[in-house]
Write a protein that holds these residues in place. Structure first.
Motif, PDB file in Angstrom:
ATOM      1  N   LYS A  48      49.577  37.756  11.649  1.00  0.00           N
ATOM      2  CA  LYS A  48      50.001  37.971  12.863  1.00  0.00           C
ATOM      3  C   LYS A  48      49.517  39.681  13.410  1.00  0.00           C
ATOM      4  O   LYS A  48      49.249  39.974  14.460  1.00  0.00           O
ATOM      5  CB  LYS A  48      51.630  38.144  13.131  1.00  0.00           C
ATOM      6  CG  LYS A  48      52.208  36.607  13.423  1.00  0.00           C
ATOM      7  CD  LYS A  48      53.603  36.475  13.870  1.00  0.00           C
ATOM      8  CE  LYS A  48      54.022  35.401  13.537  1.00  0.00           C
ATOM      9  NZ  LYS A  48      55.658  35.366  13.792  1.00  0.00           N
ATOM     10  N   VAL A  49      49.951  40.421  12.283  1.00  0.00           N
ATOM     11  CA  VAL A  49      49.642  41.946  12.558  1.00  0.00           C
ATOM     12  C   VAL A  49      48.247  42.237  12.732  1.00  0.00           C
ATOM     13  O   VAL A  49      47.852  42.936  13.563  1.00  0.00           O
ATOM     14  CB  VAL A  49      50.162  42.829  11.301  1.00  0.00           C
ATOM     15  CG1 VAL A  49      49.490  43.930  11.195  1.00  0.00           C
ATOM     16  CG2 VAL A  49      51.751  42.727  11.318  1.00  0.00           C
TER      17      VAL A  49
ATOM     18  N   TYR B 272      47.093  41.107  16.330  1.00  0.00           N
ATOM     19  CA  TYR B 272      47.572  42.024  17.053  1.00  0.00           C
ATOM     20  C   TYR B 272      46.838  43.307  17.010  1.00  0.00           C
ATOM     21  O   TYR B 272      46.078  43.895  18.116  1.00  0.00           O
ATOM     22  CB  TYR B 272      48.934  42.618  16.839  1.00  0.00           C
ATOM     23  CG  TYR B 272      49.268  43.745  17.621  1.00  0.00           C
ATOM     24  CD1 TYR B 272      50.025  43.535  18.799  1.00  0.00           C
ATOM     25  CD2 TYR B 272      49.005  45.106  17.229  1.00  0.00           C
ATOM     26  CE1 TYR B 272      50.091  44.821  19.681  1.00  0.00           C
ATOM     27  CE2 TYR B 272      49.380  46.143  18.060  1.00  0.00           C
ATOM     28  CZ  TYR B 272      49.974  46.141  19.498  1.00  0.00           C
ATOM     29  OH  TYR B 272      50.422  47.091  19.993  1.00  0.00           O
TER      30      TYR B 272
ATOM     31  N   GLU C 167      56.743  43.330  11.384  1.00  0.00           N
ATOM     32  CA  GLU C 167      55.627  43.354  12.055  1.00  0.00           C
ATOM     33  C   GLU C 167      55.239  44.846  12.655  1.00  0.00           C
ATOM     34  O   GLU C 167      54.257  45.520  12.481  1.00  0.00           O
ATOM     35  CB  GLU C 167      55.339  42.290  13.056  1.00  0.00           C
ATOM     36  CG  GLU C 167      55.269  40.949  12.618  1.00  0.00           C
ATOM     37  CD  GLU C 167      55.799  39.820  13.664  1.00  0.00           C
ATOM     38  OE1 GLU C 167      55.748  40.196  14.848  1.00  0.00           O
ATOM     39  OE2 GLU C 167      55.946  38.814  13.259  1.00  0.00           O
ATOM     40  N   GLU C 168      56.497  45.222  13.289  1.00  0.00           N
ATOM     41  CA  GLU C 168      56.288  46.584  13.892  1.00  0.00           C
ATOM     42  C   GLU C 168      55.872  47.744  12.862  1.00  0.00           C
ATOM     43  O   GLU C 168      55.076  48.574  13.092  1.00  0.00           O
ATOM     44  CB  GLU C 168      57.441  46.751  14.786  1.00  0.00           C
ATOM     45  CG  GLU C 168      57.480  47.974  15.374  1.00  0.00           C
ATOM     46  CD  GLU C 168      58.368  47.954  16.855  1.00  0.00           C
ATOM     47  OE1 GLU C 168      59.020  46.981  16.940  1.00  0.00           O
ATOM     48  OE2 GLU C 168      58.020  49.060  17.541  1.00  0.00           O
TER      49      GLU C 168
ATOM     50  N   ILE D 239      52.442  47.609  11.566  1.00  0.00           N
ATOM     51  CA  ILE D 239      51.305  47.924  12.675  1.00  0.00           C
ATOM     52  C   ILE D 239      51.333  49.439  12.759  1.00  0.00           C
ATOM     53  O   ILE D 239      50.403  50.124  12.836  1.00  0.00           O
ATOM     54  CB  ILE D 239      51.793  47.102  13.829  1.00  0.00           C
ATOM     55  CG1 ILE D 239      51.315  45.843  13.954  1.00  0.00           C
ATOM     56  CG2 ILE D 239      51.046  48.154  15.069  1.00  0.00           C
ATOM     57  CD1 ILE D 239      52.031  44.991  15.267  1.00  0.00           C
ATOM     58  N   ASN D 240      52.624  50.030  12.946  1.00  0.00           N
ATOM     59  CA  ASN D 240      52.831  51.476  13.031  1.00  0.00           C
ATOM     60  C   ASN D 240      52.159  52.362  11.875  1.00  0.00           C
ATOM     61  O   ASN D 240      51.526  52.995  11.883  1.00  0.00           O
ATOM     62  CB  ASN D 240      54.441  51.917  13.327  1.00  0.00           C
ATOM     63  CG  ASN D 240      54.678  51.553  14.575  1.00  0.00           C
ATOM     64  OD1 ASN D 240      53.620  51.327  15.545  1.00  0.00           O
ATOM     65  ND2 ASN D 240      55.845  51.376  14.739  1.00  0.00           N
TER      66      ASN D 240
ATOM     67  N   LEU E  89      48.446  52.169  11.973  1.00  0.00           N
ATOM     68  CA  LEU E  89      47.865  52.838  13.076  1.00  0.00           C
ATOM     69  C   LEU E  89      47.831  54.232  12.464  1.00  0.00           C
ATOM     70  O   LEU E  89      47.032  55.097  13.186  1.00  0.00           O
ATOM     71  CB  LEU E  89      48.824  52.753  14.332  1.00  0.00           C
ATOM     72  CG  LEU E  89      48.470  51.427  14.888  1.00  0.00           C
ATOM     73  CD1 LEU E  89      49.343  51.137  16.256  1.00  0.00           C
ATOM     74  CD2 LEU E  89      46.783  50.986  15.230  1.00  0.00           C
TER      75      LEU E  89
END
Lengths: 377, 667
Positions: free
Chosen positions: B563-564, B567, B655-656, B659-660, B663
């Motif tokens: 999922k990541v 995104y 997930e968050e 992602i962070n 990034l």
């Protein structure tokens, strides 16, 4: 009021169940205990029963769908026309957008880093700067990109080029050749060069230089150094011409580093006298002479060929009556001295300037002041 | 066996020690002289490490082992094993050389005094540590309809060890022919055991339903009595509990005898070996002693002449010996239905394993139908394969020992631990036993598999949600496999069971059981020839066009990572490559380095605690190989996993967070 029917937990270790059958349709009436659906796990099929009498308002699952335990599978209302609440949950497979959505995309950031570009340089249409924006910007720049700070000069070639089809051989540039390439590349990508010129009083300047030579016992005329020094003084008084444009902002230099072009053999040197504005005329002439001797001997020190803030160029030696100099990187003005036109006493001073940041009026004012030596004014 | 004066070998090559007093005395005297020689060598600085002699307990130690008559009979001994070993093997020179760390040692110097492996004789330095293994060996004999039995010999000090009681219980409920022998010398190293044993020793055996005997090695009838007890275990196919009172004449090891002189004197006066000798005509006794003395001199000369043990090439792992390279079979092709979930595939694999070999045994807690295991992976097995699918007591350490015993005996056991959190209960069995057999004793295979549902995401709280692979990958020689829904999990399980002869921990993520299995866009990564077992447990990769970031993950994190990646591709325009090893140890380093080594950015996502974790090992390997990109590890912080799902989701990688963290590699 509408009552939710939840997807039942069949087995403690199963989060997902399969909808095997939905035995009612929207609009049907049901009684408490009626079977309304069947769900299956790996272990068993179990019926889902209505918990109260009422009307099936809306069915939120399909047969053969795998649904999460605890999700709402249908709504039953006390009356047939009740409003069903909007689902609050989003698609669990979608990851929600981040809060930092104003930033360039990560890909864009990687490209900015790769090409040493700054985000403010790149125009973009959407909310976020994208890779496409950067690629478009680079394409518009002729396939290359340069540096973003006044303090550095970047590699002259950012992109890999194809070798020409015609046979030939590659050799590396000398340090001097590299300097020339860097200068020109910057000019192409970053300055919006314009040019204007103005006649100057040759006699007055020659007399001034001769008197200076007499006074200081010089064998050669110090005309060009004196003109350059005059430019330094003008820049000190007019900081607006000792400047450059960085990231869309005007960068005002705190000192005047005078770049003075010198042709040695086949290559062009931009020799630089650092902090020329702190010198008097004699000190400047000596400093420039020192730098030029280093250039002739090909022994320039690193600080003698970088960080010019203002430029002066002359091609009078080759009897060129007009030339349009290339701006040194991160400068906004270079004055061009030329030989007198054939048979006449009249000669012109020209100036290349970065029109993004200097106007013709600014430059004309500078040239006007330069047309006369100091004492004459 | 050595050419021992006055003793022949039986059909299995073991010394025949008759019941005649002169035979018993002669052999007991040989054991004593050997122990005295070992102590002399110790005093000369010629013994490698420590040693524990059985001085005073020779007859006790002989009595059980000499009564074993079946070639497949097993002796599992302990730190004080010389009398057992010599009675079993007749390898006097081999023992002395082993204790001296010489090439001629029976284990080539690998085991020393405490760790001996010779045919069906094994000893280990962890008290009671082999009792579960004994039950496994006994169960194997029962399943094979063998008349052989297993003898597990302990000291009374070991009665404080919990594993022993799990083992006695298991032996009882499964009617395995295991005789637990307690050599009751009243002292545990330096501690008087009257202060460490509560209640009755005999009652311990009776409480578990074991046939129980209690003898005294000073009793002239000892050998007859013990022989009868051994016969009963063999003929009744039931476990027994035999206590023999004895006295330790010497120290625990060397120089640590703190007993009062008066007590030692009393023990000396009781000495059953001397008493046995005194019952012989003096001429007979003297003749025996003269022969024995000469023999022991030969033993000493032979052991001393043997060169120090040495490696031709020091081993880097346990998976290949100097004379036994690992077999490298092709990956098993094991096709199951399309569109089925991971649980169904695993269940099919277990059906296949049980169907295709009588040697497959599936065991664990609550596996029986209709329950079929806590996560239903074993559903339908116990009905179909009666007797080979065993629901066990709650005895994780005990059944791990049983599993080791079954594997050593040639079975292919697949054990289930209900929650991976409980694997720590199996730790000693894995760390001190399962991996030591193939590591030290080159002829012993341990092809076992332990399956365990792992990971969180279900709100089960601090002791039912953990991902302990970071602990178990650090066990030298333990193979750790953690598949995903993109792997052919059935193939992985079949390979782990049938194609790899070393202990395997096979982790399964709870959240993946309901996931539909299928490769999706993943393909196997090319296997580097240096990566052991990588062909059996392939690494998968979802390729992209020049990765901006590589995400390396495994097990239950994969759905999240997919999922990541979606995104990051959509919202951040990134090219994302996903690499998913199934084999966490031995790590397929060369394959990973070859593929990931050039990636500009690497994120390793693991559900386990990432401090001292799998990701740390992977990253260190990459750095050593010159990885120059940016990297981040994303795992669970070193805190307990809360039960409330809302809290749990803030602790486990989300997930968050993934992602962070990724990034940040672009800042």
């Amino acid at each position: 009021m509408p009552h939710p029917v939840y997807v039942p937990c069949v087995n403690i270790n199963d989060d997902i169940v399969l909808i095997v059958d939905v035995t009612v349709s929207a609009g049907d009436t049901v009684k408490a205990g009626d079977m309304i659906a069947e769900v299956e796990t790996d272990k068993a099929v179990i019926p889902v029963e209505a918990e109260q009498d009422g009307y099936v308002l809306k069915i939120l699952c399909d047969v053969e769908e795998r649904v999460k335990v605890g999700a709402v599978m249908m709504w039953i209302g006390d009356s047939p026309d009740e409003q069903v609440p909007e689902p609050a949950s989003k698609n669990p497979d979608e990851v929600s957008s981040r809060t930092n959505s104003q930033l360039p995309t990560a890909k864009a950031r990687a490209l900015l880093d790769k090409h040493k570009l700054d985000v403010v340089q790149i125009p973009h249409q959407g909310e976020r700067l994208t890779a496409r924006d950067i690629e478009a910007f680079i394409a518009g720049q002729g396939g290359t990109a340069g540096g973003v700070t006044a303090a550095q000069v970047d590699s002259p070639q950012s992109f890999e080029e194809q070798l020409p089809g015609t046979p030939g051989s590659l050799r590396s540039l000398s340090a001097e050749e590299q300097g020339m390439v860097s200068t020109v590349i910057w000019h192409r990508d970053h300055a919006v060069a314009a040019y204007l010129e103005m006649a100057y009083d040759q006699q007055a300047w020659n007399d001034y230089a001769a008197a200076f030579a007499e006074r200081h016992k010089f064998m050669l005329s110090p005309l060009l150094p004196l003109m350059a020094y005059r430019l330094v003084k003008l820049a000190r008084d007019r900081p607006g011409i000792n400047t450059t444009l960085v990231n869309g902002q005007k960068y005002l230099y705190d000192q005047v580093n005078l770049g003075f072009t010198v042709q040695v053999g086949e290559t062009l040197y931009l020799t630089v006298v650092q902090q020329a504005d702190a010198m008097d005329d004699r000190q400047f002439i000596d400093a420039l002479g020192e730098v030029q001797r280093h250039a002739m001997a090909k022994k320039l020190r690193p600080e003698e060929s970088k960080d010019a803030t203002l430029g002066f160029s002359s091609m009078a030696r080759w009897n060129v009556s007009r030339h349009v100099p290339v701006l040194a990187p991160y400068t906004a003005l270079m004055v061009a001295h030329s030989a007198p036109q054939k048979g006449g006493q009249s000669a012109v001073l020209g100036a290349s300037y970065d029109h993004r940041i200097l106007s013709g009026h600014d430059v004309a004012n500078v040239l006007q002041a330069l047309t006369q030596p100091p004492e004459v004014q | 066996m050595d050419r021992i004066p006055g003793f022949d070998a039986d059909v299995a090559g073991r010394p025949l020690i008759g019941l005649e007093p002169e035979n018993l005395y002669a052999y007991g005297d040989l054991i004593r002289r050997t122990e005295q020689l070992i102590l002399t060598q110790f005093g000369r600085g010629l013994v490698s490490g420590t040693t524990h002699t059985c001085l005073g307990q020779e007859l006790c130690q002989m009595s059980v082992v000499r009564a074993l008559t079946h070639p497949q009979d097993v002796v599992l001994s302990n730190h004080r094993n010389h009398g057992h070993f010599l009675s079993y093997s007749g390898e006097f020179t081999g023992l002395v050389a082993e204790v001296m760390g010489r090439e001629a040692g029976v284990c080539g110097g690998h085991g020393g005094s405490q760790h001996l492996a010779y045919r069906h004789f094994h000893s280990n330095g962890v008290q009671g540590g082999m009792s579960g293994i004994g039950v496994g060996l006994g169960l194997a004999r029962k399943l094979d309809d063998s008349e052989s039995i297993v003898v597990v010999i302990l000291g009374d000090g070991t009665l404080g060890q919990g594993l022993l009681y799990e083992s006695m219980n298991l032996a009882s409920i499964w009617d395995t022919p295991v005789l637990f022998v307690v050599e009751n010398n009243g002292i545990a190293q330096t501690t008087d055991t009257t202060g460490t044993i509560g209640g009755s020793i005999d009652a311990r055996g009776k409480a578990f339903g074991l046939s129980a005997w209690h003898f005294d090695d000073a009793d002239p009838q000892l050998f007859v009595q013990v022989e009868q007890a051994v016969k009963e275990v063999r003929h009744n196919h039931r476990p027994g509990f035999l206590v023999i009172d004895t006295k330790r004449l010497g120290p625990h090891s060397k120089g640590d005898d703190l007993r009062l002189e008066s007590e030692k004197q009393a023990i000396s006066q009781r000495d059953p070996l001397i008493a046995l000798g005194q019952r012989l005509p003096e001429q007979t006794r003297l003749a025996i002693e003269e022969l024995n003395q000469a023999f022991i001199r030969e033993v000493e000369a032979a052991a001393t002449a043997s060169p120090e043990a040495g490696f031709a090439d020091p081993p880097r792992h346990i998976f290949s010996g100097t004379d036994k390279e690992p077999e490298c079979p092709e990956t098993t092709s094991f096709v199951t239905g399309q569109g089925e979930n991971v649980r169904t595939h695993l269940n099919r694999a277990l059906h296949h394993l049980l169907e295709s070999s009588d040697k497959t045994i599936v065991l664990g807690e609550d596996l029986h139908d209709p329950y079929g295991g806590a996560f239903k992976v074993t559903a339908g097995l116990s009905s179909k394969f009666s007797g080979r699918v065993l629901s066990t007591p709650i005895s994780e350490a005990g059944i791990t020992g049983v599993t080791i015993g079954l594997a050593v005996a040639g079975f292919r056991p697949v054990m289930e631990v209900m929650f991976a959190d409980f694997l720590t209960l199996c730790m000693d069995q894995l760390y001190n036993h399962a991996v030591k057999f193939p590591g030290i004793f080159r002829d012993v295979d341990v092809p076992l598999v332990i399956r365990a549902p792992s990971g969180g995401g279900r709100g089960y709280g601090p002791t039912h949600s953990q991902s302990p692979e970071n602990i178990f990958t650090s066990i030298p020689g333990l193979t750790v496999v953690f598949g995903s829904h993109r792997h052919d999990v059935a193939g992985l399980l079949v390979n782990a069971t049938n194609e790899w002869r070393y202990p395997v921990l096979f982790l399964e993520h709870k959240l993946l059981y309901a996931q539909i299995q299928g490769p999706g866009e993943f393909v196997p990564l090319d296997t580097h020839a240096d990566d052991l077992a990588a062909h059996l447990f392939p690494t998968l990769i979802k390729r992209c066009n020049g990765p901006d970031v590589t995400i390396l993950t495994y097990g239950g994190m994969l759905p999240l990572v997919e999922k990541v990646a979606g995104y990051l591709e959509k919202e951040e325009e990134l090219e994302v490559e996903i690499v998913v090893p199934a084999l966490l140890s031995p790590l397929p380093k060369a394959s990973l380095i070859a593929h990931v080594g050039d990636s500009p950015r690497l994120a390793i996502v693991e559900e386990a605690h990432d401090d001292y974790g799998v990701g740390a090992e992977i990253l260190a390997s990459l750095m050593e190989a010159g990885f120059a990109g940016r990297a981040v590890r994303i795992g669970t912080p070193p805190v307990p996993i809360s039960s409330a799902r809302s809290l749990e989701s803030q602790i486990l990688p989300s997930e968050e967070r993934i992602i962070n963290e990724i990034l940040r590699l672009f800042e």
